[in-house]
Write a protein that holds these residues in place. Structure first.
Motif, mmCIF file in Angstrom:
data_model
loop_
_atom_site.group_PDB
_atom_site.id
_atom_site.type_symbol
_atom_site.label_atom_id
_atom_site.label_comp_id
_atom_site.label_asym_id
_atom_site.label_seq_id
_atom_site.Cartn_x
_atom_site.Cartn_y
_atom_site.Cartn_z
ATOM 1 N N LEU A 65 -13.547 -26.595 -77.358
ATOM 2 C CA LEU A 65 -12.097 -26.598 -77.168
ATOM 3 C C LEU A 65 -11.672 -25.637 -76.056
ATOM 4 O O LEU A 65 -10.737 -25.919 -75.310
ATOM 5 C CB LEU A 65 -11.393 -26.231 -78.475
ATOM 6 C CG LEU A 65 -11.481 -27.284 -79.583
ATOM 7 C CD1 LEU A 65 -10.888 -26.739 -80.874
ATOM 8 C CD2 LEU A 65 -10.816 -28.569 -79.161
ATOM 9 N N GLN A 66 -12.374 -24.536 -75.928
ATOM 10 C CA GLN A 66 -12.069 -23.580 -74.869
ATOM 11 C C GLN A 66 -12.369 -24.192 -73.496
ATOM 12 O O GLN A 66 -11.605 -24.010 -72.552
ATOM 13 C CB GLN A 66 -12.874 -22.306 -75.078
ATOM 14 C CG GLN A 66 -12.370 -21.129 -74.308
ATOM 15 C CD GLN A 66 -13.093 -19.851 -74.707
ATOM 16 O OE1 GLN A 66 -14.257 -19.891 -75.090
ATOM 17 N NE2 GLN A 66 -12.398 -18.736 -74.615
ATOM 18 N N GLN A 67 -13.468 -24.943 -73.402
ATOM 19 C CA GLN A 67 -13.804 -25.599 -72.134
ATOM 20 C C GLN A 67 -12.773 -26.665 -71.787
ATOM 21 O O GLN A 67 -12.370 -26.802 -70.628
ATOM 22 C CB GLN A 67 -15.190 -26.234 -72.222
ATOM 23 C CG GLN A 67 -16.307 -25.242 -72.245
ATOM 24 C CD GLN A 67 -17.662 -25.897 -72.492
ATOM 25 O OE1 GLN A 67 -17.743 -27.106 -72.668
ATOM 26 N NE2 GLN A 67 -18.714 -25.107 -72.509
ATOM 27 N N ILE A 68 -12.329 -27.424 -72.774
ATOM 28 C CA ILE A 68 -11.301 -28.445 -72.530
ATOM 29 C C ILE A 68 -10.008 -27.791 -72.090
ATOM 30 O O ILE A 68 -9.338 -28.272 -71.168
ATOM 31 C CB ILE A 68 -11.095 -29.306 -73.797
ATOM 32 C CG1 ILE A 68 -12.330 -30.155 -74.061
ATOM 33 C CG2 ILE A 68 -9.860 -30.177 -73.671
ATOM 34 C CD1 ILE A 68 -12.317 -30.892 -75.380
ATOM 35 N N ASP A 69 -9.670 -26.684 -72.705
ATOM 36 C CA ASP A 69 -8.439 -25.966 -72.364
ATOM 37 C C ASP A 69 -8.484 -25.425 -70.938
ATOM 38 O O ASP A 69 -7.483 -25.412 -70.236
ATOM 39 C CB ASP A 69 -8.181 -24.840 -73.366
ATOM 40 C CG ASP A 69 -6.808 -24.228 -73.211
ATOM 41 O OD1 ASP A 69 -5.843 -24.998 -73.007
ATOM 42 O OD2 ASP A 69 -6.692 -22.991 -73.297
ATOM 43 N N GLU A 70 -9.650 -24.977 -70.498
ATOM 44 C CA GLU A 70 -9.788 -24.439 -69.156
ATOM 45 C C GLU A 70 -9.668 -25.531 -68.097
ATOM 46 O O GLU A 70 -9.252 -25.272 -66.974
ATOM 47 C CB GLU A 70 -11.140 -23.726 -69.011
ATOM 48 C CG GLU A 70 -11.215 -22.431 -69.770
ATOM 49 C CD GLU A 70 -12.603 -21.818 -69.762
ATOM 50 O OE1 GLU A 70 -13.532 -22.446 -69.201
ATOM 51 O OE2 GLU A 70 -12.773 -20.720 -70.323
ATOM 52 N N ARG A 71 -10.003 -26.765 -68.421
ATOM 53 C CA ARG A 71 -9.922 -27.863 -67.472
ATOM 54 C C ARG A 71 -8.486 -28.341 -67.237
ATOM 55 O O ARG A 71 -8.172 -28.882 -66.201
ATOM 56 C CB ARG A 71 -10.756 -29.060 -67.966
ATOM 57 C CG ARG A 71 -12.223 -28.819 -67.936
ATOM 58 C CD ARG A 71 -12.953 -30.048 -68.375
ATOM 59 N NE ARG A 71 -14.328 -29.727 -68.709
ATOM 60 C CZ ARG A 71 -15.120 -30.487 -69.422
ATOM 61 N NH1 ARG A 71 -14.665 -31.645 -69.893
ATOM 62 N NH2 ARG A 71 -16.338 -30.132 -69.666
ATOM 63 N N GLN A 72 -7.630 -28.146 -68.219
ATOM 64 C CA GLN A 72 -6.260 -28.618 -68.078
ATOM 65 C C GLN A 72 -5.472 -27.679 -67.165
ATOM 66 O O GLN A 72 -5.647 -26.460 -67.218
ATOM 67 C CB GLN A 72 -5.589 -28.695 -69.447
ATOM 68 C CG GLN A 72 -6.202 -29.741 -70.333
ATOM 69 C CD GLN A 72 -5.533 -29.798 -71.692
ATOM 70 O OE1 GLN A 72 -4.709 -28.977 -72.023
ATOM 71 N NE2 GLN A 72 -5.923 -30.779 -72.496
ATOM 72 N N PRO A 73 -4.611 -28.263 -66.306
ATOM 73 C CA PRO A 73 -3.845 -27.421 -65.361
ATOM 74 C C PRO A 73 -2.774 -26.618 -66.049
ATOM 75 O O PRO A 73 -2.239 -26.868 -67.032
ATOM 76 C CB PRO A 73 -3.221 -28.424 -64.412
ATOM 77 C CG PRO A 73 -3.298 -29.759 -65.090
ATOM 78 C CD PRO A 73 -4.369 -29.660 -66.120
#
Length: 73
Positions: A65-73
């Motif tokens: 979830l942290q990786q997905i969050d980092e990808r979002q602008p």
């Protein structure tokens, strides 16, 4: 990079106390209750293993979830 999913000091203290109680209880078993004691000890080990497994799964999910969050602008 800490995930915040580690076992707290309180949980570790409770697990240590539970291990001590199980060891004392197992040592005081009579022959008639020995088989039940083995089953109860096996259950205790299984519950501890499940706690560790859940912790690892929670950490993996948190990192994803942290990786997905980092990808979002």
């Amino acid at each position: 990079m800490g995930s915040g999913a580690g076992l707290s000091r309180g949980v570790i203290a409770l697990l240590v106390a539970a291990i001590i109680v199980v060891a004392i209880g197992f040592a005081r078993l009579t022959e008639g209750l020995f088989e039940i004691g083995l089953i109860a000890t096996g259950m205790f080990i299984a519950i501890g293993a499940r706690i560790c497994q859940a912790r690892e799964q929670h950490q993996a999910l948190y990192q994803l979830l942290q990786q997905i969050d980092e990808r979002q602008p």
